[in-house]
Design an enzyme around this catalytic site. Sequence first.
Site, PDB file in Angstrom:
ATOM      1  N   ARG A  81     -12.956 -10.970   5.058  1.00 12.56           N
ATOM      2  CA  ARG A  81     -12.309 -10.652   3.777  1.00 12.56           C
ATOM      3  C   ARG A  81     -12.247 -11.880   2.873  1.00 12.56           C
ATOM      4  O   ARG A  81     -11.898 -12.973   3.318  1.00 12.56           O
ATOM      5  CB  ARG A  81     -10.890 -10.129   4.014  1.00 12.56           C
ATOM      6  CG  ARG A  81     -10.131  -9.830   2.742  1.00 12.56           C
ATOM      7  CD  ARG A  81      -8.748  -9.305   3.029  1.00 12.56           C
ATOM      8  NE  ARG A  81      -7.951 -10.242   3.765  1.00 12.56           N
ATOM      9  CZ  ARG A  81      -7.260 -11.248   3.215  1.00 12.56           C
ATOM     10  NH1 ARG A  81      -7.317 -11.461   1.918  1.00 12.56           N
ATOM     11  NH2 ARG A  81      -6.543 -12.050   3.967  1.00 12.56           N
ATOM     12  N   SER A 132       3.864  -7.395   6.224  1.00 13.91           N
ATOM     13  CA  SER A 132       3.220  -8.652   5.835  1.00 13.91           C
ATOM     14  C   SER A 132       3.246  -8.881   4.326  1.00 13.91           C
ATOM     15  O   SER A 132       3.165 -10.032   3.880  1.00 13.91           O
ATOM     16  CB  SER A 132       1.755  -8.638   6.278  1.00 13.91           C
ATOM     17  OG  SER A 132       1.659  -8.481   7.664  1.00 13.91           O
ATOM     18  N   HIS A 180      -6.628 -17.200  10.079  1.00 14.53           N
ATOM     19  CA  HIS A 180      -6.406 -18.170   9.005  1.00 14.53           C
ATOM     20  C   HIS A 180      -6.477 -19.564   9.608  1.00 14.53           C
ATOM     21  O   HIS A 180      -5.924 -19.808  10.681  1.00 14.53           O
ATOM     22  CB  HIS A 180      -5.038 -17.930   8.351  1.00 14.53           C
ATOM     23  CG  HIS A 180      -4.931 -18.571   7.005  1.00 14.53           C
ATOM     24  ND1 HIS A 180      -4.778 -19.919   6.842  1.00 14.53           N
ATOM     25  CD2 HIS A 180      -4.983 -18.043   5.755  1.00 14.53           C
ATOM     26  CE1 HIS A 180      -4.736 -20.198   5.542  1.00 14.53           C
ATOM     27  NE2 HIS A 180      -4.861 -19.074   4.862  1.00 14.53           N
ATOM     28  N   ARG A 214     -13.671 -18.903   5.322  1.00 11.50           N
ATOM     29  CA  ARG A 214     -12.473 -19.016   6.162  1.00 11.50           C
ATOM     30  C   ARG A 214     -12.799 -19.057   7.651  1.00 11.50           C
ATOM     31  O   ARG A 214     -12.181 -19.790   8.411  1.00 11.50           O
ATOM     32  CB  ARG A 214     -11.577 -17.812   5.851  1.00 11.50           C
ATOM     33  CG  ARG A 214     -10.167 -17.983   6.259  1.00 11.50           C
ATOM     34  CD  ARG A 214      -9.307 -16.861   5.728  1.00 11.50           C
ATOM     35  NE  ARG A 214      -8.744 -17.196   4.442  1.00 11.50           N
ATOM     36  CZ  ARG A 214      -7.911 -16.412   3.756  1.00 11.50           C
ATOM     37  NH1 ARG A 214      -7.589 -15.234   4.240  1.00 11.50           N
ATOM     38  NH2 ARG A 214      -7.418 -16.783   2.603  1.00 11.50           N
ATOM     39  N   ALA A 265       0.838  -1.199   0.000  1.00 10.48           N
ATOM     40  CA  ALA A 265       0.000   0.000   0.000  1.00 10.48           C
ATOM     41  C   ALA A 265       0.877   1.255   0.000  1.00 10.48           C
ATOM     42  O   ALA A 265       0.686   2.161  -0.818  1.00 10.48           O
ATOM     43  CB  ALA A 265      -0.927  -0.004   1.218  1.00 10.48           C
ATOM     44  N   HIS A 270      -4.680 -13.379  11.147  1.00 11.45           N
ATOM     45  CA  HIS A 270      -4.181 -13.235   9.772  1.00 11.45           C
ATOM     46  C   HIS A 270      -4.392 -11.836   9.203  1.00 11.45           C
ATOM     47  O   HIS A 270      -3.520 -11.288   8.558  1.00 11.45           O
ATOM     48  CB  HIS A 270      -4.892 -14.275   8.912  1.00 11.45           C
ATOM     49  CG  HIS A 270      -4.418 -14.348   7.499  1.00 11.45           C
ATOM     50  ND1 HIS A 270      -3.116 -14.628   7.159  1.00 11.45           N
ATOM     51  CD2 HIS A 270      -5.092 -14.196   6.317  1.00 11.45           C
ATOM     52  CE1 HIS A 270      -2.987 -14.640   5.849  1.00 11.45           C
ATOM     53  NE2 HIS A 270      -4.163 -14.357   5.311  1.00 11.45           N
ATOM     54  N   GLY A 291      -1.101 -16.040  -0.891  1.00  8.02           N
ATOM     55  CA  GLY A 291      -2.249 -15.934  -1.784  1.00  8.02           C
ATOM     56  C   GLY A 291      -1.872 -14.945  -2.876  1.00  8.02           C
ATOM     57  O   GLY A 291      -0.805 -14.328  -2.839  1.00  8.02           O
ATOM     58  N   GLY A 292      -2.728 -14.758  -3.832  1.00  8.26           N
ATOM     59  CA  GLY A 292      -2.349 -13.899  -4.950  1.00  8.26           C
ATOM     60  C   GLY A 292      -3.129 -12.613  -4.969  1.00  8.26           C
ATOM     61  O   GLY A 292      -3.439 -12.040  -3.926  1.00  8.26           O
ATOM     62  N   GLU A 338      -4.255  -2.470   4.938  1.00  8.53           N
ATOM     63  CA  GLU A 338      -4.877  -3.181   6.062  1.00  8.53           C
ATOM     64  C   GLU A 338      -5.233  -2.263   7.230  1.00  8.53           C
ATOM     65  O   GLU A 338      -6.208  -2.511   7.949  1.00  8.53           O
ATOM     66  CB  GLU A 338      -3.955  -4.315   6.540  1.00  8.53           C
ATOM     67  CG  GLU A 338      -4.622  -5.210   7.577  1.00  8.53           C
ATOM     68  CD  GLU A 338      -3.843  -6.463   7.916  1.00  8.53           C
ATOM     69  OE1 GLU A 338      -2.866  -6.771   7.215  1.00  8.53           O
ATOM     70  OE2 GLU A 338      -4.209  -7.135   8.908  1.00  8.53           O
ATOM     71  N   GLU A 362      -9.746 -19.893  -5.533  1.00  7.96           N
ATOM     72  CA  GLU A 362      -9.653 -20.078  -4.077  1.00  7.96           C
ATOM     73  C   GLU A 362     -11.049 -20.113  -3.478  1.00  7.96           C
ATOM     74  O   GLU A 362     -12.030 -19.773  -4.151  1.00  7.96           O
ATOM     75  CB  GLU A 362      -8.814 -18.951  -3.444  1.00  7.96           C
ATOM     76  CG  GLU A 362      -7.326 -19.144  -3.701  1.00  7.96           C
ATOM     77  CD  GLU A 362      -6.480 -17.980  -3.210  1.00  7.96           C
ATOM     78  OE1 GLU A 362      -7.026 -17.013  -2.646  1.00  7.96           O
ATOM     79  OE2 GLU A 362      -5.257 -18.039  -3.420  1.00  7.96           O
ATOM     80  N   SER A 387      -6.584  -8.731  -0.365  1.00  7.29           N
ATOM     81  CA  SER A 387      -5.853  -7.789   0.491  1.00  7.29           C
ATOM     82  C   SER A 387      -4.688  -7.121  -0.229  1.00  7.29           C
ATOM     83  O   SER A 387      -4.544  -5.895  -0.165  1.00  7.29           O
ATOM     84  CB  SER A 387      -5.365  -8.476   1.763  1.00  7.29           C
ATOM     85  OG  SER A 387      -4.601  -9.604   1.450  1.00  7.29           O
ATOM     86  N   LEU A 388      -3.853  -7.906  -0.935  1.00  6.12           N
ATOM     87  CA  LEU A 388      -2.812  -7.241  -1.734  1.00  6.12           C
ATOM     88  C   LEU A 388      -3.497  -6.291  -2.715  1.00  6.12           C
ATOM     89  O   LEU A 388      -3.058  -5.160  -2.922  1.00  6.12           O
ATOM     90  CB  LEU A 388      -1.988  -8.273  -2.520  1.00  6.12           C
ATOM     91  CG  LEU A 388      -0.999  -9.153  -1.747  1.00  6.12           C
ATOM     92  CD1 LEU A 388      -0.324 -10.143  -2.691  1.00  6.12           C
ATOM     93  CD2 LEU A 388       0.067  -8.334  -1.027  1.00  6.12           C
ATOM     94  N   ALA A 397       2.908 -12.659   1.719  1.00  2.80           N
ATOM     95  CA  ALA A 397       1.605 -13.099   1.199  1.00  2.80           C
ATOM     96  C   ALA A 397       1.774 -14.252   0.216  1.00  2.80           C
ATOM     97  O   ALA A 397       2.471 -14.134  -0.785  1.00  2.80           O
ATOM     98  CB  ALA A 397       0.893 -11.926   0.533  1.00  2.80           C
TER      99      ALA A 397
HETATM  100  C1  SIN Z   1      -3.658 -17.780   1.741  1.00  2.00           C
HETATM  101  O1  SIN Z   1      -2.818 -17.949   0.860  1.00  2.00           O
HETATM  102  O2  SIN Z   1      -4.258 -18.712   2.267  1.00  2.00           O
HETATM  103  C2  SIN Z   1      -3.950 -16.401   2.230  1.00  2.00           C
HETATM  104  C3  SIN Z   1      -4.505 -15.589   1.143  1.00  2.00           C
HETATM  105  C4  SIN Z   1      -5.214 -14.375   1.683  1.00  2.00           C
HETATM  106  O3  SIN Z   1      -5.253 -14.189   2.889  1.00  2.00           O
HETATM  107  O4  SIN Z   1      -5.769 -13.622   0.897  1.00  2.00           O
END
Ligand code: SIN
Length: 491
Positions: free
Chosen positions: A370, A41, A228, A277, A15, A335, A47-48, A359, A112, A375-376, A45
């Site tokens: 979320r 963080s 998470h 989640r 950010a 998380h 996740g994408g 964040e 996902e 988030s990214l 990351a």
């Molecule tokens: C993950 O890879 O499980 C986390 C991805 C996320 O928090 O967006």
Amino acid sequence: MAEAFDILVIGSGVAGLSVALAAAPRRVAVLSRGAFGEDGSSAWAQGGIAAALGEGDSPALHAADTLAAGQRRNDPEAVARLTEAAPATVRWLDALGARFDRGAHGYALGREAAHAHARIVHARGDATGAEVMRALRAAARAAAHVTVLERRCAFELARAADGRVAGVRAHGPAGVELWRAGAVVLASGGIGAVYRYTTNPAYADGSGLALALAAGAEAADLEFVQFHPTALAPRAGERGQLPLLTEALRGAGAVLLDARGRRFMPALHPDAELAPRDVVARAVWAEGARGGAFLDATRAVGGAFPERFPTVFAACMARGLDPRRDAIPVVPAEHYHMGGVRVDAQARTSLPGLYAVGEVAASGVHGANRLASNSLLEGLAFGRALGERLAQSAPEIAPAVLPGTRDWRPLDAAADAELADLMWRHAALVREARGLQAALAELAALRARLPAAAHGGDRLLLAQRMLQAMLARRESVGAHYRSDAPRAACA
Ligand code: SIN
């Protein structure tokens, strides 16, 4: 008087760097807690970045999934802005030099939990954050308008005589420094270290949010904290950051087993391991109390582990666990914080001169929970948009600021652990009024033992405000689960 900048950004994750890069040609200073770009963080990351880039997908469908995951506690207008900006955000990163995984027809799009379409852009499998940060860091280093100030901890907002935020006091290598600026942007990330276990690195300790609360900024949604479901279980005595076992593993078919080797998710939710989640995290928490939970990817991923999930593979092997052969013990861990400093559509906080993004901000996009890989995206898309706006109209730098009123001192290690333990016991995945009241009393006792007005004191204020928000919301919704309150209807 110290040097002044048009814009001062607190935080050097996705950010903060997106604001800084997009604000050219304004002079921007970026305050980094540790070594540049490696302290937050973002680089962790796995996740994408979610973006409607695939055939049959659209920003409207991405928005629908985001609203459903957030239990419709989101701001639909903010969600529309985010999802519409997503494809261009990926292309912007591409142009900056980020190398994303590709297939025969363009980006290799993954799917996902709670996404109705394959729309997740990754880099090197589970190393997306690291790759995006590499590209942003290189661009920021090459940008003449950006100055990076490393190893600085901001602890007080400086005010001009008219009351607007006009700079920051920070603790740096040579002691207390004052940095003046026309606009101050808070991009300080999450609150992980407020809890005993987290997937966040140590600098994500909530001090940015705490600083804004102490200055009187309005907050929102502080009770919405995402846990998470699958962090690598701690060794005896271990605390703080735990390695993440990405949700993409469950997307690839990995299953959750109880201590006797039986799957427990199919009985709890129609989507089993790909349930929302918060549902999976509470189930893993409950199994933990019954003897442990394990993530088994031996069949779904097996021998392809080192290539498909290199980050997770390395973390498991470092613990002497081989995920190609063994089910891996997992626990839930803090998380992501959906709440934060309340901002409007232009990332303005309630304090003139102070902006927030990523964040630390409560922009309304995530609601009560979320959606994975948003988030990214939020940090990048809203950071870039804010930078572009400030490039056009950064406020004037005030000629002088009022004297500081506060001292800086971190919580000592024992107090820090006490805080994280009481939040873990009473304010983690399952909450109830009695426990939250007990936590407030323990917090008050801790506060009474510590010197007032120190940096650590603000983190206690943050915890207090979170506990009060959890007490005030007498319903269970999304990530906020009260064992003594009814589940809210999802509008
Ligand atoms: C993950 O890879 O499980 C986390 C991805 C996320 O928090 O967006």
